[in-house]
Design an enzyme around this catalytic site. Structure first.
Site, PDB file in Angstrom:
ATOM      1  N   LYS A  33       0.838  -1.206   0.000  1.00  0.00           N
ATOM      2  CA  LYS A  33       0.000   0.000   0.000  1.00  0.00           C
ATOM      3  C   LYS A  33       0.870   1.251   0.000  1.00  0.00           C
ATOM      4  CE  LYS A  33      -3.842  -2.420   2.092  1.00  0.00           C
ATOM      5  NZ  LYS A  33      -4.571  -2.838   3.296  1.00  0.00           N
TER       6      LYS A  33
ATOM      7  N   GLN B 223      -5.255  -1.772   9.499  1.00  0.00           N
ATOM      8  CA  GLN B 223      -4.977  -3.038   8.818  1.00  0.00           C
ATOM      9  C   GLN B 223      -5.592  -4.189   9.613  1.00  0.00           C
ATOM     10  OE1 GLN B 223      -3.483  -3.345   5.770  1.00  0.00           O
ATOM     11  NE2 GLN B 223      -3.914  -5.521   5.916  1.00  0.00           N
TER      12      GLN B 223
ATOM     13  N   ASP C 285     -11.709   2.381   3.150  1.00  0.00           N
ATOM     14  CA  ASP C 285     -12.117   0.982   2.991  1.00  0.00           C
ATOM     15  C   ASP C 285     -13.646   0.843   3.038  1.00  0.00           C
ATOM     16  OD1 ASP C 285      -9.900  -0.540   2.475  1.00  0.00           O
ATOM     17  OD2 ASP C 285      -9.435  -0.970   4.570  1.00  0.00           O
TER      18      ASP C 285
END
Ligand code: NAD
Length: 283
Positions: free
Chosen positions: A52, A96, A119
């Protein structure tokens, strides 16, 4: 058979994104910012976070990884997220997953401001997504839709089968396909006679997390096969990535399919970059 090359689609989208970000950064006197919180030392998570970071640098998003100890408390994480929620240079905050077992994942995700949630995992953004008023679209399923769009595979009026009903892949995939006008069947571990469903579908999205469990006979002639699965397999002492589908069996039978690697995988991070930029633009 057409190889649906997610790597190429991803490259094209990232190039366009890089241009838009450069213009935005110029106008706003700062780059868009993404902060990633990594709790603990899970090796797979460390690899994903590194990917990422690299992808952010490629398109001009300023990223930072906040590494927190695996024994961090809810209160400690809350303090970090609150600071990021208030920072004018941070447009996206990503925790995460998975988190260490002592932490309540839902409670931690809810600490993120929905306006900084690339997200799309806060309840507010999940609600907006299923209500059809997207703030952000789930990264992996939206990556699948972008692949279909790139290859001009029309979804409207088609029959589609999604295998898997997880919150991050199967369910949002079902939602995006039905919103795009497909007639969608959602299959899962309790589905009886899976093959009966898959062999009737124009489009099959496999996200069951079962290595190479689908083959040629599971699809009708000229179907479009999207393989979301990612599994590590040892072949002759070497680590190889495989999907849920035996890709090598498909040629000469289905119309188009995504390979693993190089199919859906690269699209997920590209959609995360896109979502972070969209959030920066919507401030
Ligand atoms: P998950 O384990 O949360 O969900 C799997 C789903 O598949 C469940 O709903 C289950 O009911 C269903 N299922 C399991 N076995 C089945 C069977 N035999 N028949 C029918 N349905 C079955 O997994 P997930 O997080 O949704 O991920 C699925 C796969 O996609 C994994 O291989 C994962 O590594 C991969 N993945 C890839 C990306 C990407 O960027 N390409 C992103 C996320 C997940």
């Amino acid at each position: 058979m057409i190889k649906l090359n997610g790597l190429e689609v991803s490259k094209k989208l990232r190039e366009a994104l890089k241009q838009s970000i450069a213009t935005w950064a110029n106008e706003n006197n700062r780059p868009p910012g993404l902060s990633v919180i990594l709790v603990g030392e899970d090796p797979a998570s460390q690899v994903y976070v590194a990917h990422k970071e690299k992808a952010c640098a490629q398109v001009g998003i300023q990223s930072e990884v906040i590494k927190m100890s695996g024994v961090s408390t809810f209160t400690e994480i809350e303090a970090r997220i609150n600071k990021l929620n208030e920072s004018p240079n941070v447009d996206g905050i990503l925790v995460q997953l998975p988190l260490p077992k002592h932490l309540d994942q839902r409670k931690i995700l809810e600490l993120i401001s929905p306006k900084k949630d690339p997200d799309g995992l806060t309840m507010e953004n999940i609600g907006l997504f299923y209500g059809g008023i997207h703030r952000v679209k789930s990264c992996t399923p939206n990556g699948v839709m972008e692949i279909l769009k790139h290859y001009e595979i029309n979804v409207e009026g088609k029959t589609a089968v999604v295998i898997g009903r997880s919150q991050i892949v199967g369910l949002p995939m079902f939602n995006l396909l039905q919103q795009a006008g497909a007639t969608v069947t959602l299959c899962h571990s309790k589905t009886k006679n899976l093959q009966e469903h898959t062999t009737k579908a124009d489009i099959v999205v496999a996200a069951a997390g079962q290595p190479e469990f689908l083959g040629r006979n599971d699809f009708k002639k000229d179907a479009v096969v999207i393989d979301v699965g990612i599994h590590r397999k040892e072949v002759a002492g070497k680590n190889k990535l495989v999907g849920d589908v035996k890709y090598s069996e498909l040629d000469g039978h289905v119309k188009a399919a995504t390979p693993v690697p190089g199919g859906v995988g690269p699209m997920t991070i590209t959609m995360l970059l896109q979502n972070t930029f969209d959030l920066a633009c919507s401030e």
